[in-house]
Design a protein around this motif. Structure first.
Motif, PDB file in Angstrom:
ATOM      1  N   TYR A 314     -14.930  -5.852  -6.179  1.00 20.52           N
ATOM      2  CA  TYR A 314     -14.344  -7.166  -6.480  1.00 20.52           C
ATOM      3  C   TYR A 314     -13.941  -7.840  -5.178  1.00 20.52           C
ATOM      4  O   TYR A 314     -13.370  -7.211  -4.277  1.00 20.52           O
ATOM      5  N   VAL A 315     -14.275  -9.127  -5.065  1.00 19.38           N
ATOM      6  CA  VAL A 315     -13.817  -9.961  -3.966  1.00 19.38           C
ATOM      7  C   VAL A 315     -13.273 -11.241  -4.592  1.00 19.38           C
ATOM      8  O   VAL A 315     -13.982 -11.914  -5.346  1.00 19.38           O
ATOM      9  N   GLY A 344      -0.475  -1.927  -2.110  1.00 18.69           N
ATOM     10  CA  GLY A 344      -1.548  -0.977  -1.841  1.00 18.69           C
ATOM     11  C   GLY A 344      -2.875  -1.551  -1.388  1.00 18.69           C
ATOM     12  O   GLY A 344      -3.889  -0.840  -1.398  1.00 18.69           O
ATOM     13  N   ALA A 345      -2.919  -2.822  -0.970  1.00 20.92           N
ATOM     14  CA  ALA A 345      -4.172  -3.365  -0.435  1.00 20.92           C
ATOM     15  C   ALA A 345      -4.427  -2.808   0.969  1.00 20.92           C
ATOM     16  O   ALA A 345      -3.495  -2.452   1.687  1.00 20.92           O
ATOM     17  N   ASP A 393     -12.398  -1.588  -4.369  1.00 21.32           N
ATOM     18  CA  ASP A 393     -13.413  -0.894  -5.146  1.00 21.32           C
ATOM     19  C   ASP A 393     -13.021  -0.729  -6.613  1.00 21.32           C
ATOM     20  O   ASP A 393     -13.739  -0.097  -7.383  1.00 21.32           O
ATOM     21  N   ASN A 394     -11.861  -1.284  -6.997  1.00 21.42           N
ATOM     22  CA  ASN A 394     -11.431  -1.286  -8.400  1.00 21.42           C
ATOM     23  C   ASN A 394     -11.023  -2.715  -8.742  1.00 21.42           C
ATOM     24  O   ASN A 394     -10.041  -3.238  -8.207  1.00 21.42           O
ATOM     25  N   ALA A 395     -11.800  -3.350  -9.604  1.00 18.12           N
ATOM     26  CA  ALA A 395     -11.622  -4.786  -9.844  1.00 18.12           C
ATOM     27  C   ALA A 395     -10.232  -5.113 -10.375  1.00 18.12           C
ATOM     28  O   ALA A 395      -9.538  -6.001  -9.843  1.00 18.12           O
ATOM     29  N   VAL A 400      -4.626  -7.194  -9.526  1.00 18.99           N
ATOM     30  CA  VAL A 400      -3.169  -7.019  -9.572  1.00 18.99           C
ATOM     31  C   VAL A 400      -2.565  -7.218  -8.180  1.00 18.99           C
ATOM     32  O   VAL A 400      -1.497  -7.826  -8.028  1.00 18.99           O
ATOM     33  N   GLN A 401      -3.246  -6.720  -7.153  1.00 14.03           N
ATOM     34  CA  GLN A 401      -2.775  -6.923  -5.773  1.00 14.03           C
ATOM     35  C   GLN A 401      -2.792  -8.401  -5.401  1.00 14.03           C
ATOM     36  O   GLN A 401      -1.847  -8.916  -4.788  1.00 14.03           O
TER      37      GLN A 401
END
Length: 585
Positions: A314-315, A344-345, A393-395, A400-401
């Motif tokens: 995801y971007v 956690g980004a 790597d987790n959409a 959420v971030q």
């Protein structure tokens, strides 16, 4: 009679009246031969005047008063020469003729005023003093008024208030229970209810087709500003209704409360699916008071030029209006913010579209100017705007971030106005969510939530894709309440328990009372619960629900005033057949 009037009700029309007042000394001022005392009670403040020329002994006694002395006075109301427009009683004062000290006070640990010098810890330790402050008192008065309005509204809609037990059996789903050992049943425990969920469903089976309760609930979970170990729910359940019936009625109640408490007319509320909310805002409780909606940038930035983006699942980005002037220091602060463990980004990418048309970016060396122009168009950015981008790597995790970053920018820019209210309903939640800790599917809400009828065929092969007939009421980015349609069919409930990993024996052991009750003609039913503490805090414009609870716990779950929780005497432990090893690590 201690008083004939309160300290908040005297006006110029009372001039010449003989009155008795009682309350606490707010402050004392001596000016020449005159002593002025501000007397405070729950209703307000009245200025008292002691005249040395008229009664020196009485004036001397007034000069010996200290802050927070509890006193009674008698005197005559007169118009003030120097009026105080900041007080409702500011046009008058009481010329005292009698002073009785009812109780002396030691020096309080902080000033009993709206702008106090006491920090949170000291105020919570002396909460009984903190409650004398007008700012705190007004929060509890607001809570009282809201409770009355809620009760009257629900009564007008034929709801009946029923009290359900506080000592119940423990349930395996949801948050951790607080447990209570039973002296008469050694080795066995009650649990304090996380909600009256199963009990209110039993009331529907009993034919009480509209139930409510202002219910105390308990959850042994980590605390935040909007959580307490014990909290209060406006708990409701209805029979022979569908989702729209519940939403319409409680939207009407919310509209009634906003009108009566804040003078705000809520429009017809929009409904947004869970998937849409996550895609657009990265949250199932989106704050709609400001924009910065997410833009997915997979097609724009996955060009084989920058491995971080190329390898990401995801971007996405947000456009922050007018912030291209952010300095490197400010951008570094934002990078540090998203890299905090709570978020956690791994990093943050920025693109500044400057007022003069130039572009400055942290990815300049990877992308050509025409690439960044396409990004500008995709983001809907203008000259002067700042684009902030996260990838991962987790959409859902990355969304959420990005949500945390969006809210941080909203705070920085003053866009989260506490006097503006944006409410909506979130619907179509996933029925199940995966638990890494349990390594199995768990109920997103609880095991009694009705699946969307259109998705019932998916239960056998793809339960993770099943939507729930559930709904949350969200205001200003806060989940204020939520509920669902309930399963009333025994076979469907059995299938739910099976998907959740319950054996028939375990299901019967935990919920046999409800399973058996449903064999006697359970009606279709649905419910909803609002968090009263959260609702009051929104109405009062508070940052924490603690400020609208009379005696709250701190962030460690402790009552610092009562010094609880505490240790029990060995005799009590023996009666409860409990052994406590204090030497365990």
């Amino acid at each position: 009679m201690y008083r004939t009037k309160t300290c908040g009700e005297l006006r110029a029309s009372d001039t010449g009246s003989a009155v008795k007042l009682a309350g606490w000394v707010q402050r004392i001022r001596k000016m020449g031969g005159m002593t002025f005392v501000d007397l405070r009670d729950r209703y307000g403040i009245t200025q008292l005047v002691f005249n040395e020329a008229a009664d020196k002994e009485l004036c001397d006694r007034a000069n010996k008063l200290g802050r927070e002395y509890c006193v009674q006075v008698e005197g005559t109301v007169r118009e003030r020469e120097s009026k105080n427009a900041n007080l409702p009683t500011g046009d008058i004062e009481v010329v005292a003729t009698v002073l009785n000290v009812l109780s002396e006070s030691i020096t309080p640990p902080f000033t009993i005023e709206d702008n106090t010098d006491g920090g949170d810890d000291i105020r919570m330790k002396y909460r009984y003093l903190d409650l004398r402050r007008g700012a705190v008192r007004r929060n509890l008065e607001l809570r009282h008024r809201m409770t009355i309005l809620i009760r009257n509204f629900l009564d007008s809609k034929d709801f009946i208030e029923v009290e359900t037990p506080i000592l119940i059996g423990s349930t395996p789903e949801g948050a951790r229970d607080f447990v209570v050992p039973s002296r008469m049943n050694p080795g066995q425990f009650y649990a304090l209810p996380q909600s009256p969920q199963t009990l209110k469903q039993l009331l529907m089976v009993s034919g009480f087709d509209r139930y409510f309760q202002i219910a105390k609930c308990f959850r042994d979970e980590d605390l935040r500003a909007d959580r307490q170990p014990e909290f209060t729910q406006i708990d409701c359940e209805m029979s022979f209704v569908d989702q729209d019936d519940v939403i319409d009625l409680f939207e009407e109640m919310a509209r009634h409360l906003f009108r009566e408490i804040r003078g705000v007319e809520l429009p017809k509320l929009r409904q947004m699916t869970w998937h849409e909310a996550m895609r657009r805002f990265g949250s199932d409780k989106p704050d709609l008071r400001f924009g910065m909606e997410f833009v997915e940038l997979m097609d724009v930035l996955k060009l084989g030029k920058f491995a971080v983006f190329d390898n990401a699942a995801y971007v996405g980005g947000i456009c922050v209006p007018g912030c291209a002037s952010y300095t490197r220091k400010q951008l570094d602060q934002l990078t540090d913010f998203v890299k905090r463990p709570q978020i956690g980004a791994k990093g943050l990418v920025y693109v500044k579209y400057n007022e003069d048309g130039t572009v400055k970016s942290s990815i300049d060396k990877f992308y050509a100017p025409e690439d960044l122009q396409r990004l500008k168009e995709a983001m809907g950015a203008n000259d002067g705007d700042l684009v902030l981008i996260l990838s991962g790597d987790n959409a859902n995790k990355t969304r959420v971030q990005l949500c945390s970053l969006r809210l941080e920018m909203g705070d920085r820019l003053g866009l989260r106005d506490k006097n503006k209210f944006e409410c909506l309903w979130i619907i179509d939640f996933p029925l199940f969510e995966w638990s890494d800790e349990e390594q199995r599917l768990m109920s997103t809400h609880h095991p009694f939530t009705m699946p969307n009828p259109d998705d019932i065929p998916l239960l056998d092969e793809h339960p993770e894709r099943v939507r729930a007939k559930a709904y949350d009421f969200v205001c200003n980015g806060i989940e204020v309440g939520g509920g669902s349609l309930r399963i009333h069919d025994g076979k469907l409930q059995e299938k739910m328990f099976n998907i959740l990993g319950f054996t028939p024996e375990r299901a019967m052991a935990q919920f046999g009372f409800l399973i058996n009750a449903f064999k006697y003609g359970a009606p279709p039913h649905a419910g909803l619960a609002f968090g009263l503490d959260r609702f009051v805090s929104i109405m009062a414009g508070l940052d924490s629900i603690r400020d609208c609870i009379a005696f709250p716990k701190n962030n460690s779950g402790r009552d610092v005033m009562l010094d609880a929780p505490g240790f029990l005497e060995q005799k009590q432990l023996d009666e409860l057949h409990l052994k406590v090893d204090l030497n365990q690590e």
